[in-house]
Design a protein around this motif. Structure first.
Motif, PDB file in Angstrom:
ATOM      1  N   TRP A 127       0.660  -1.236  -0.031  1.00 31.12           N
ATOM      2  CA  TRP A 127       0.006   0.029  -0.113  1.00 31.12           C
ATOM      3  C   TRP A 127       0.922   1.112   0.074  1.00 31.12           C
ATOM      4  O   TRP A 127       0.496   2.042  -0.801  1.00 31.12           O
ATOM      5  N   ASN A 128       1.925   1.302   0.869  1.00 30.33           N
ATOM      6  CA  ASN A 128       2.728   2.472   0.947  1.00 30.33           C
ATOM      7  C   ASN A 128       3.653   2.635  -0.050  1.00 30.33           C
ATOM      8  O   ASN A 128       3.979   3.646  -0.637  1.00 30.33           O
ATOM      9  N   ARG A 129       4.045   1.565  -0.926  1.00 29.41           N
ATOM     10  CA  ARG A 129       4.876   1.854  -2.165  1.00 29.41           C
ATOM     11  C   ARG A 129       4.243   2.171  -3.397  1.00 29.41           C
ATOM     12  O   ARG A 129       4.856   2.982  -4.155  1.00 29.41           O
ATOM     13  N   HIS A 130       2.660   1.579  -3.418  1.00 29.34           N
ATOM     14  CA  HIS A 130       2.134   1.901  -4.746  1.00 29.34           C
ATOM     15  C   HIS A 130       1.098   2.842  -4.629  1.00 29.34           C
ATOM     16  O   HIS A 130       0.574   3.576  -5.634  1.00 29.34           O
TER      17      HIS A 130
END
Length: 132
Positions: A127-130
């Motif tokens: 979630w945080n990366r994309h």
């Protein structure tokens, strides 16, 4: 009620699969098992555990098709190459030894908690990366 019967049936099949997998492992170590059968067992297990597939798993439907065909075929061939007396002996030994394995609800709970934590971390990481 019908779903309860089906679940019980799946549980029986899962237990048989576990016992037969262990019996196949025992057969691969048995002194009367022919070399060719040992090699087929080794190749089948190596393919099952290998991260490399003939058709990558991320390809919808086809990705798992090789696993659904090649693994049962390897197991079938290994069983055909085993002497019947060796297979029966290994199945009996597996049934005895699988019944003697320790079972711990606390250990199962720890494993489940670790998997939940790992999955939660993975979801947050993706979630945080994309999406942020």
């Amino acid at each position: 009620m019908d779903s309860i019967v089906r679940f019980g049936n799946w549980k029986v099949h899962a237990e048989a699969l576990k016992n037969n997998t262990y019996a196949l492992y025992l057969a691969s170590k048995h002194p009367r098992t022919p070399l060719l059968a040992k090699l087929v067992v080794l190749a089948t297990v190596a393919y099952a555990l290998s991260p490399l597939d003939l058709i990558p798993d991320f390809i919808p439907i086809l990705g798992y098709l090789d696993d659904l065909i090649l693994l049962p075929a390897g197991i079938w061939l290994a069983l055909r190459l085993l002497p019947a007396s060796v297979w029966v002996e290994c199945q009996e030994r597996a049934a005895r030894e699988m019944g003697d394995l320790p079972r711990s609800r606390a250990a199962a709970a720890v494993v489940i908690v670790l998997w939940v934590l790992l999955c939660t971390w993975l979801i947050f990481w993706i979630w945080n990366r994309h999406w942020t």
